[in-house]
Design a protein around this motif. Structure first.
Motif, PDB file in Angstrom:
ATOM      1  N   LYS A  68       0.600  -1.183  -0.119  1.00 47.48           N
ATOM      2  CA  LYS A  68      -0.242  -0.006   0.326  1.00 47.48           C
ATOM      3  C   LYS A  68       0.974   1.418  -0.602  1.00 47.48           C
ATOM      4  O   LYS A  68       0.825   1.830  -0.624  1.00 47.48           O
ATOM      5  N   ILE A  69       2.244   1.506   0.585  1.00 46.84           N
ATOM      6  CA  ILE A  69       2.892   2.271   1.346  1.00 46.84           C
ATOM      7  C   ILE A  69       3.153   2.558  -0.719  1.00 46.84           C
ATOM      8  O   ILE A  69       3.357   3.871  -1.381  1.00 46.84           O
ATOM      9  N   TYR A  70       3.686   1.548  -1.146  1.00 46.42           N
ATOM     10  CA  TYR A  70       4.636   1.834  -2.909  1.00 46.42           C
ATOM     11  C   TYR A  70       3.277   2.312  -3.225  1.00 46.42           C
ATOM     12  O   TYR A  70       3.795   3.147  -4.423  1.00 46.42           O
ATOM     13  N   TYR A  71       2.861   1.405  -3.539  1.00 43.61           N
ATOM     14  CA  TYR A  71       0.790   1.596  -4.822  1.00 43.61           C
ATOM     15  C   TYR A  71       0.896   3.502  -4.421  1.00 43.61           C
ATOM     16  O   TYR A  71       0.803   4.500  -5.084  1.00 43.61           O
ATOM     17  N   ALA A  72       0.807   3.789  -3.131  1.00 46.09           N
ATOM     18  CA  ALA A  72       0.171   5.249  -3.099  1.00 46.09           C
ATOM     19  C   ALA A  72       1.085   6.489  -2.919  1.00 46.09           C
ATOM     20  O   ALA A  72       1.026   7.692  -3.828  1.00 46.09           O
ATOM     21  N   ASN A  73       2.509   5.810  -3.132  1.00 52.07           N
ATOM     22  CA  ASN A  73       3.763   6.826  -3.461  1.00 52.07           C
ATOM     23  C   ASN A  73       4.554   6.830  -4.952  1.00 52.07           C
ATOM     24  O   ASN A  73       5.177   7.517  -5.385  1.00 52.07           O
ATOM     25  N   ILE A  74       3.198   5.923  -5.701  1.00 52.76           N
ATOM     26  CA  ILE A  74       4.715   5.230  -7.702  1.00 52.76           C
ATOM     27  C   ILE A  74       2.911   5.371  -7.936  1.00 52.76           C
ATOM     28  O   ILE A  74       3.210   6.019  -9.696  1.00 52.76           O
TER      29      ILE A  74
ATOM     30  N   LEU B  24       2.538  20.314  -1.301  1.00 53.99           N
ATOM     31  CA  LEU B  24       1.449  20.313  -1.770  1.00 53.99           C
ATOM     32  C   LEU B  24       2.007  19.681  -3.026  1.00 53.99           C
ATOM     33  O   LEU B  24       1.146  19.340  -4.142  1.00 53.99           O
ATOM     34  N   ALA B  25       3.192  20.005  -3.463  1.00 55.83           N
ATOM     35  CA  ALA B  25       3.975  19.581  -4.474  1.00 55.83           C
ATOM     36  C   ALA B  25       4.274  18.481  -5.130  1.00 55.83           C
ATOM     37  O   ALA B  25       3.742  17.359  -6.551  1.00 55.83           O
ATOM     38  N   TYR B  26       4.746  17.686  -3.729  1.00 51.01           N
ATOM     39  CA  TYR B  26       4.302  16.181  -3.928  1.00 51.01           C
ATOM     40  C   TYR B  26       2.949  15.814  -3.646  1.00 51.01           C
ATOM     41  O   TYR B  26       2.370  14.286  -4.527  1.00 51.01           O
ATOM     42  N   MET B  27       2.017  16.238  -3.235  1.00 44.40           N
ATOM     43  CA  MET B  27       0.464  15.460  -3.263  1.00 44.40           C
ATOM     44  C   MET B  27      -0.008  15.539  -4.085  1.00 44.40           C
ATOM     45  O   MET B  27      -0.684  14.839  -4.859  1.00 44.40           O
ATOM     46  N   ARG B  28       0.044  17.178  -5.261  1.00 47.84           N
ATOM     47  CA  ARG B  28      -0.976  17.335  -6.552  1.00 47.84           C
ATOM     48  C   ARG B  28      -0.028  16.554  -7.328  1.00 47.84           C
ATOM     49  O   ARG B  28      -0.497  16.057  -8.326  1.00 47.84           O
ATOM     50  N   SER B  29       1.007  15.775  -7.540  1.00 46.58           N
ATOM     51  CA  SER B  29       2.305  14.615  -8.622  1.00 46.58           C
ATOM     52  C   SER B  29       1.204  13.167  -8.142  1.00 46.58           C
ATOM     53  O   SER B  29       1.289  12.958  -9.441  1.00 46.58           O
ATOM     54  N   LEU B  30       1.176  12.615  -7.024  1.00 39.57           N
ATOM     55  CA  LEU B  30       0.324  11.209  -6.997  1.00 39.57           C
ATOM     56  C   LEU B  30      -1.502  11.476  -6.857  1.00 39.57           C
ATOM     57  O   LEU B  30      -1.679  10.878  -7.540  1.00 39.57           O
TER      58      LEU B  30
ATOM     59  N   VAL C  98       4.413  17.693   8.854  1.00 39.31           N
ATOM     60  CA  VAL C  98       5.112  17.948   7.322  1.00 39.31           C
ATOM     61  C   VAL C  98       6.605  17.721   7.482  1.00 39.31           C
ATOM     62  O   VAL C  98       7.325  17.113   6.455  1.00 39.31           O
ATOM     63  N   ARG C  99       7.147  18.606   8.337  1.00 40.01           N
ATOM     64  CA  ARG C  99       8.830  18.054   8.303  1.00 40.01           C
ATOM     65  C   ARG C  99       8.643  17.282  10.149  1.00 40.01           C
ATOM     66  O   ARG C  99      10.596  16.301   9.567  1.00 40.01           O
ATOM     67  N   ARG C 100       8.670  16.276   9.928  1.00 43.19           N
ATOM     68  CA  ARG C 100       8.457  15.574  11.420  1.00 43.19           C
ATOM     69  C   ARG C 100       8.131  13.451  10.962  1.00 43.19           C
ATOM     70  O   ARG C 100       8.354  12.960  11.328  1.00 43.19           O
ATOM     71  N   ASP C 101       7.470  13.537  10.041  1.00 42.81           N
ATOM     72  CA  ASP C 101       6.386  12.810   9.577  1.00 42.81           C
ATOM     73  C   ASP C 101       6.495  12.313   7.817  1.00 42.81           C
ATOM     74  O   ASP C 101       7.330  13.568   7.201  1.00 42.81           O
ATOM     75  N   ALA C 102       7.762  11.153   7.927  1.00 39.82           N
ATOM     76  CA  ALA C 102       7.650  10.993   6.013  1.00 39.82           C
ATOM     77  C   ALA C 102       6.315  11.378   5.437  1.00 39.82           C
ATOM     78  O   ALA C 102       5.265  10.508   5.842  1.00 39.82           O
ATOM     79  N   TRP C 103       7.097  11.811   3.846  1.00 39.40           N
ATOM     80  CA  TRP C 103       5.746  11.694   3.218  1.00 39.40           C
ATOM     81  C   TRP C 103       4.961  10.996   2.274  1.00 39.40           C
ATOM     82  O   TRP C 103       3.737  10.569   1.927  1.00 39.40           O
ATOM     83  N   SER C 104       5.535  10.073   2.523  1.00 42.23           N
ATOM     84  CA  SER C 104       5.234   8.055   1.181  1.00 42.23           C
ATOM     85  C   SER C 104       4.335   8.079   3.237  1.00 42.23           C
ATOM     86  O   SER C 104       2.714   7.170   2.201  1.00 42.23           O
ATOM     87  N   GLU C 105       4.724   7.822   4.258  1.00 41.54           N
ATOM     88  CA  GLU C 105       3.634   8.245   5.372  1.00 41.54           C
ATOM     89  C   GLU C 105       2.084   8.365   4.870  1.00 41.54           C
ATOM     90  O   GLU C 105       0.422   8.089   5.200  1.00 41.54           O
ATOM     91  N   ILE C 106       2.172   9.821   5.138  1.00 39.05           N
ATOM     92  CA  ILE C 106       1.513  10.883   5.160  1.00 39.05           C
ATOM     93  C   ILE C 106       0.216  10.277   3.286  1.00 39.05           C
ATOM     94  O   ILE C 106      -0.879   9.971   3.799  1.00 39.05           O
ATOM     95  N   MET C 107       1.253   9.705   2.037  1.00 44.46           N
ATOM     96  CA  MET C 107       0.162  10.137   1.016  1.00 44.46           C
ATOM     97  C   MET C 107      -0.261   8.356   0.940  1.00 44.46           C
ATOM     98  O   MET C 107      -1.681   8.150   0.681  1.00 44.46           O
ATOM     99  N   THR C 108       0.196   7.335   1.481  1.00 45.44           N
ATOM    100  CA  THR C 108      -0.493   6.198   2.364  1.00 45.44           C
ATOM    101  C   THR C 108      -1.523   6.461   3.023  1.00 45.44           C
ATOM    102  O   THR C 108      -2.558   5.599   2.381  1.00 45.44           O
ATOM    103  N   GLU C 109      -1.751   7.155   3.216  1.00 44.22           N
ATOM    104  CA  GLU C 109      -2.694   7.879   5.017  1.00 44.22           C
ATOM    105  C   GLU C 109      -4.209   8.158   3.649  1.00 44.22           C
ATOM    106  O   GLU C 109      -5.294   8.348   3.749  1.00 44.22           O
ATOM    107  N   ILE C 110      -3.510   9.509   3.061  1.00 45.91           N
ATOM    108  CA  ILE C 110      -4.657   9.937   1.586  1.00 45.91           C
ATOM    109  C   ILE C 110      -5.018   9.182   1.347  1.00 45.91           C
ATOM    110  O   ILE C 110      -5.824   8.935   1.176  1.00 45.91           O
ATOM    111  N   LEU C 111      -4.307   8.457   0.308  1.00 49.58           N
ATOM    112  CA  LEU C 111      -5.238   7.408  -0.199  1.00 49.58           C
ATOM    113  C   LEU C 111      -6.690   6.633  -0.213  1.00 49.58           C
ATOM    114  O   LEU C 111      -7.367   6.949  -1.182  1.00 49.58           O
ATOM    115  N   ASP C 112      -6.935   6.206   0.907  1.00 51.75           N
ATOM    116  CA  ASP C 112      -8.006   5.948   1.430  1.00 51.75           C
ATOM    117  C   ASP C 112      -8.870   6.426   2.566  1.00 51.75           C
ATOM    118  O   ASP C 112      -9.434   6.156   2.853  1.00 51.75           O
ATOM    119  N   ALA C 113      -8.238   7.224   2.422  1.00 49.81           N
ATOM    120  CA  ALA C 113      -9.427   8.797   2.676  1.00 49.81           C
ATOM    121  C   ALA C 113     -10.552   9.583   2.374  1.00 49.81           C
ATOM    122  O   ALA C 113      -9.454   9.922   1.272  1.00 49.81           O
TER     123      ALA C 113
END
Length: 392
Positions: free
Chosen positions: A192-198, A321-327, A284-299
């Motif tokens: 899920k982490i891989y899917y959300a970020n790639i 925001l740029a990272y999220m927008r690209s995904l 955003v500076r303390r948590d991995a963006w990959s983890e944030i996007m994994t939670e966003i995937l199914d929120a």
């Protein structure tokens, strides 16, 4: 060498490499390293499917030597040009001088930009093409933009084995080579982490390809990264859900802060929403963006907050925001919030991104300077309102 080649089917072997130290993949933080999976098929024509990142070339060759002399390789199937897959291709070609490289048309173009391939023999394939290597027949399915234009997967017909390239992969270094050994739920978590970020931006293509392979009998999926799926049905069903952006009653709150004002607003929103739905809160500076996007995937909802700096978004949040927008997450409720001093701007920019992503945008919350108790109560009530909208 502690880890040897591994037989995954009769006369089919894993000969890849484990990268225990890698922590970054395209700015995607991989906290448990990576694997680069290559597969050796022994038949009348000996076939190597993909290679490994260049620094692990010697490991791969030693694993091949346990089984055969690598100079005997007849075909090298390149499912993907990216150098975590093809990095050792030129080196193995120097040993297996007569090996034919099998790839898509775009794969050939990409490989010849990476390597001096003027003396290489290529077999260019497209969806539906087959290659008989003895008792076995390999079938190729192009998967362009999952996640590069050149991508394809290789299906080993008689063994019901899908060598799936980046699809169904995970970035996790482990001695366990199968989902059952790692734990199926654990493997799904990393997938899920891989899917959300790639693969998140390519949901429509994922659905199309899943439809395309519906009639194919798949007993095992061996991806280019992570563990091999002895339970392919579980990961295929998960991909269907993720590609459809099937969501649960969950709010993801993402923020950064300069003087704790935006942090207090974020916590108040999270607390208000937590009375009705699941909430995840990230800095955003303390948590991995990959983890944030994994939670966003199914929120169902995302609330993003930032202070205003130079009339726009605080830079760390702008980066996220740029990272999220690209995904390109889809089908979300979007809520912007933030604090400001003499001039606003952050909330407006966050809303612009939400609108670009076609989110259902709610009224934002802006608070000047430090929030008062009344203003924090408004933030709490906003959280309650978000939860109600999620559940409706």
């Amino acid at each position: 060498m502690a880890l040897k080649s591994l037989k995954i089917k009769e006369n089919i072997y894993w000969v890849g490499a484990i990268d225990w130290e890698e922590r970054d993949f395209h700015n995607f933080e991989i906290v448990r390293g990576a694997t680069y999976n290559a597969y050796l098929i022994i038949d009348d024509k000996i076939t190597l499917v993909d290679t490994v990142k260049h620094k692990f070339f010697h490991e791969m060759v030693e694993r091949i030597r346990e089984i055969i002399d690598p100079s005997q390789i007849d075909y090298i199937v390149s499912n993907h040009v990216e150098t975590d897959h093809s990095g050792s291709l030129a080196d193995i070609k120097r040993i297996a001088k007569d090996a034919v490289v099998v790839c898509t048309s775009r794969g050939k173009s990409g490989l010849c930009k990476h390597f001096d391939c003027k003396d290489w023999e290529f077999k260019v394939v497209k969806t539906g093409d087959e290659l008989k290597i003895g008792k076995r027949t390999l079938t190729f399915i192009e998967t362009p933009m999952l996640h590069w234009p050149d991508n394809m997967v290789t299906y080993v017909k008689g063994d019901k084995l899908l060598l799936s390239n980046d699809a169904f992969g995970q970035h996790i270094a482990s001695v366990e080579r199968y989902d059952e050994e790692l734990g199926v739920e654990e493997a799904i978590k990393w997938a899920k982490i891989y899917y959300a970020n790639i693969l998140m931006p390519f949901g429509e293509l994922v659905k199309k390809k899943l439809k395309e392979i519906e009639g194919v009998q798949i007993g095992m999926i061996a991806p280019s990264h992570g563990v091999i799926w002895k339970n392919p049905g579980r990961i295929i069903e998960a991909y269907k859900k993720w590609a459809d952006f099937e969501a649960e009653d969950k709010l993801v709150v993402v923020y950064d802060t300069m003087y704790n004002s935006t942090a207090r607003i974020a916590r108040a929103i999270a607390e208000g929403a937590s009375k009705g739905v699941k909430v995840r809160l990230f800095h955003v500076r303390r948590d991995a963006w990959s983890e944030i996007m994994t939670e966003i995937l199914d929120a169902k909802a995302i609330a993003i907050g930032a202070p205003t700096m130079h009339n726009t978004v605080f830079p760390p949040v702008a980066g996220f925001l740029a990272y999220m927008r690209s995904l390109k997450p889809k089908n979300k409720i979007g809520v912007a919030f933030g604090s400001y001093g003499w001039g606003g701007g952050a909330v407006k920019e966050i809303n612009r991104i939400f609108e670009e992503l076609k989110f259902d945008v709610m009224e934002p919350l802006q608070i000047k300077y430090r929030p008062t108790e009344d203003e924090l109560r408004k933030a709490f009530e906003l959280g309650v309102e978000i939860a109600e909208k999620i559940k409706s």
